[in-house]
Design a protein around this motif. Sequence first.
Motif, PDB file in Angstrom:
ATOM      1  N   ASN A  86       0.800  -1.050  -0.206  1.00  0.00           N
ATOM      2  CA  ASN A  86      -0.086   0.027   0.071  1.00  0.00           C
ATOM      3  C   ASN A  86       0.978   1.311  -0.022  1.00  0.00           C
ATOM      4  O   ASN A  86       1.798   1.334   0.290  1.00  0.00           O
ATOM      5  N   ASP A  91      -4.496   3.280   3.079  1.00  0.00           N
ATOM      6  CA  ASP A  91      -4.601   2.472   1.955  1.00  0.00           C
ATOM      7  C   ASP A  91      -4.799   1.102   2.104  1.00  0.00           C
ATOM      8  O   ASP A  91      -3.920   0.392   2.829  1.00  0.00           O
ATOM      9  N   TYR A  93      -4.098  -2.965   0.734  1.00  0.00           N
ATOM     10  CA  TYR A  93      -2.853  -3.691  -0.012  1.00  0.00           C
ATOM     11  C   TYR A  93      -3.486  -3.736  -1.226  1.00  0.00           C
ATOM     12  O   TYR A  93      -4.373  -4.477  -1.343  1.00  0.00           O
ATOM     13  N   ASP A 114      -8.497  -5.660   0.343  1.00  0.00           N
ATOM     14  CA  ASP A 114      -7.143  -5.707   0.740  1.00  0.00           C
ATOM     15  C   ASP A 114      -6.644  -7.079   0.276  1.00  0.00           C
ATOM     16  O   ASP A 114      -7.231  -8.255   0.474  1.00  0.00           O
TER      17      ASP A 114
END
Length: 410
Positions: A86, A91, A93, A114
């Motif tokens: 990220n 944020d 991943y 994610d």
Amino acid sequence: ANADGSDDYVLSVRKHPEYYLPGAAWSPDGQTIACPMGGWEGGYYRSIAFINVADGIVKDVPLHRWNNLDRISWLTDGSGVLTTANDKPTDPYQIWMVSFPTGEARTLTDDLNDYRNLSLTSDSRSLVATLSDSTSNVWVTPIAQPTGGQQLTSSKYNGSVAWTPDGRVIYFSRDSGNDEMWVMGTDGHGKRQLTDDGNGKRYPCVTADGRSIVFDSYRSGNIQLWTIGIFGSNARPLTNGPGFAADCSRTDQSVIYTTFAPGGFRIWKVSAEGAEPTPVIDKYALIPSVSPDGKLIACYYVADITRATKLGIFSIEGGEPISQFDLLMNAGAGSPSVRWMPDGRSVAYIATQGGVSNIWLQSIDGGPPKQMTDFTTGRVFWFDISRDGKQLAMSRGTVTSDVVLLKDFK
């Protein structure tokens, strides 16, 4: 080293503030090792170093700088590597491809999910990864009944809670489409959005006079402490250099926070009204929490000898740790803050075991930690204790994981 462990030698060394991380991977031809690495240059970052096996020299490949990344997998033809990473702490991943030897980095995914634990097939035509999706909402409960409570939000992403002195709840939410700061009453009414700048934010705390909120953000391009008025006005940076994971004193206008210095993370102090920051704890320590009487700091502390991460108790003046305790979980940059109980004699923290989170209490007088909540399902992502010591605010929810397959992704 050889496969039997013999003839081991040091291949490559990075000097502080740069360092290597676990997760190195051999190239298919055996001539290059791709290894996760980290450093500090205008901000904390992670990247990939490509090391020549013959002489240990790091190849001159342009670095893409992430906030964090996972393990690395080489493409079968040696034309690059894949990882999940990220760009910023807030944020999710995503799956990334880094070409070799050009260093060009691009995302293969771009969504709010994610992705972790990436693995390639032998011909590199397909990959699998675990996809995690989380839902989190704000709950408030009497501290005397910490497993009950009332859910105050009912959307997808709500968390990073902090109490104001007058008993309202500050929290971060994506209801507006971005990670923004909101405030509401303990009954869930009076919701009001306080920020609208589109930048991720973390670790909110409210000053002792109740007039300002402190948080960390990449708003300027680097991680810094920022402050805004309690109604969302007058945003300004509180630190010129790196600053993150702060806590506001309950007794004065001091803000205790994490920074990065020679030797690793350190804990410093700055006034919420604006002043030159000063060092407090010259140890590898991070994510501080100030005791109710303003005399002690609880934080994550990497022990000098064992290098294990502990719960450390320090004087507000710094120095050596007064005491240190084993944790029930791993902790590092990005971990939730620990919190002092109202009597100042124990510290609470989140531990997740078997996919279920609970809040545990560690007495600063010693002894094993004791379980405070008794949840049997779900996750606790964040929590804070009200200034009067009577209520507990939590960000609680679920994390679901699936395995996804991507084909012909190049």
